[in-house]
Write an enzyme that holds these catalytic residues in place. Structure first.
Site, mmCIF file in Angstrom:
data_model
loop_
_atom_site.group_PDB
_atom_site.id
_atom_site.type_symbol
_atom_site.label_atom_id
_atom_site.label_comp_id
_atom_site.label_asym_id
_atom_site.label_seq_id
_atom_site.Cartn_x
_atom_site.Cartn_y
_atom_site.Cartn_z
ATOM 1 N N SER A 9 -3.274 6.436 -3.829
ATOM 2 C CA SER A 9 -2.741 5.276 -3.115
ATOM 3 C C SER A 9 -1.604 5.618 -2.162
ATOM 4 C CB SER A 9 -2.262 4.223 -4.118
ATOM 5 O OG SER A 9 -3.341 3.803 -4.941
ATOM 6 N N SER A 10 -0.867 6.675 -2.455
ATOM 7 C CA SER A 10 0.265 7.031 -1.590
ATOM 8 C C SER A 10 0.174 8.497 -1.208
ATOM 9 C CB SER A 10 1.594 6.753 -2.299
ATOM 10 O OG SER A 10 1.685 7.483 -3.504
#
Length: 237
Positions: free
Chosen positions: A28-29
């Site tokens: 996600s990051s």
């Protein structure tokens, strides 16, 4: 070997041999590492691994996933480390798996043990599909109930219909039935009968108006408030 379709915004797809597995991973990051997922996917026999970085599971625009799906051909297998790498919605996952089945593409999830090439894996897929179907039905039911409540045209019907309420009042005031007996006859709770017979204002002080009750107020156990008050007054003397 077939040449995969080109997807705008993603690297040029590779040539995919027949019968191989393609892996997909996602974080996600940008500060998260893909190495663990990559290693497990290659150990599972993936020919190539596609990866999206900094993409949420709720994000629909995942270029590498789109490239992976377009590269898959009949006889290939899509492999992921965990189901939520593909998305967070059970409904979306099931729809994707159905699309893969229609294209004769198999699917494996290493963590959940789903493998559509095996009987057990197909059973797991069926369970996930059933859960998704239940989820859809619950959403529809909640939506309808919410709309009915908002519009004031529906919702759960009352436990007692108008003729039942009239009958409850007749039994209570004319026939002098006890509340428990009326509740048993109409097959509802005692509290429902209390609300029904009091809803016209024929209630004691503090409930529906200030009129005094025209009959002794019944307490649990069939005793009346007047008798109880009389015994209390005698004892106080």
């Amino acid at each position: 070997m077939r040449e995969a379709e080109r997807v705008h915004g993603a690297e040029e797809p590779i040539l995919v041999p027949d019968g191989v597995s393609l892996g997909y991973c996602r974080v996600s990051s940008s500060d998260q590492s893909l190495e663990g997922q990559r290693r497990l996917l290659f150990e599972a026999g993936c020919y190539e691994v596609y990866a999206d970085v900094g993409k949420s599971g709720a994000t629909m625009k995942r270029p590498e996933l789109e490239a992976c799906l377009r590269a898959l051909q009949p006889g290939n297998t899509l492999v992921v480390w965990k189901l939520d790498r593909l998305g967070r919605s059970v409904r979306g996952l099931v729809e994707l798996l159905h699309q893969l089945q229609e294209r004769d593409v198999q699917f494996r999830s290493l963590t959940e043990g789903i493998d559509t090439t095996t009987t057990q894996g197909m059973m797991m897929f069926t369970i996930v599909a059933s859960v998704a179907e239940m989820e859809r039905n619950l959403i529809v039911e909640r939506t309808r109930a919410g709309l009915a409540a908002t519009s004031g045209r529906g919702g759960r019907p009352p436990r007692l219909q108008e003729h039942d309420i009239e009958e409850a009042r007749r039994l209570r005031y004319s026939e002098k039935w006890k509340l428990d007996s009326i509740a048993a006859k109409l097959k509802v709770s005692r509290s429902t009968i209390v609300r029904a017979v009091r809803s016209d204002g024929d209630s004691g002080v503090g409930y529906g108006g200030s009129k005094k009750p025209s009959h002794p107020q019944e307490l649990p156990g069939g005793q009346s408030a007047q008798k109880t008050a009389g015994r209390g007054a005698g004892q106080s003397r």
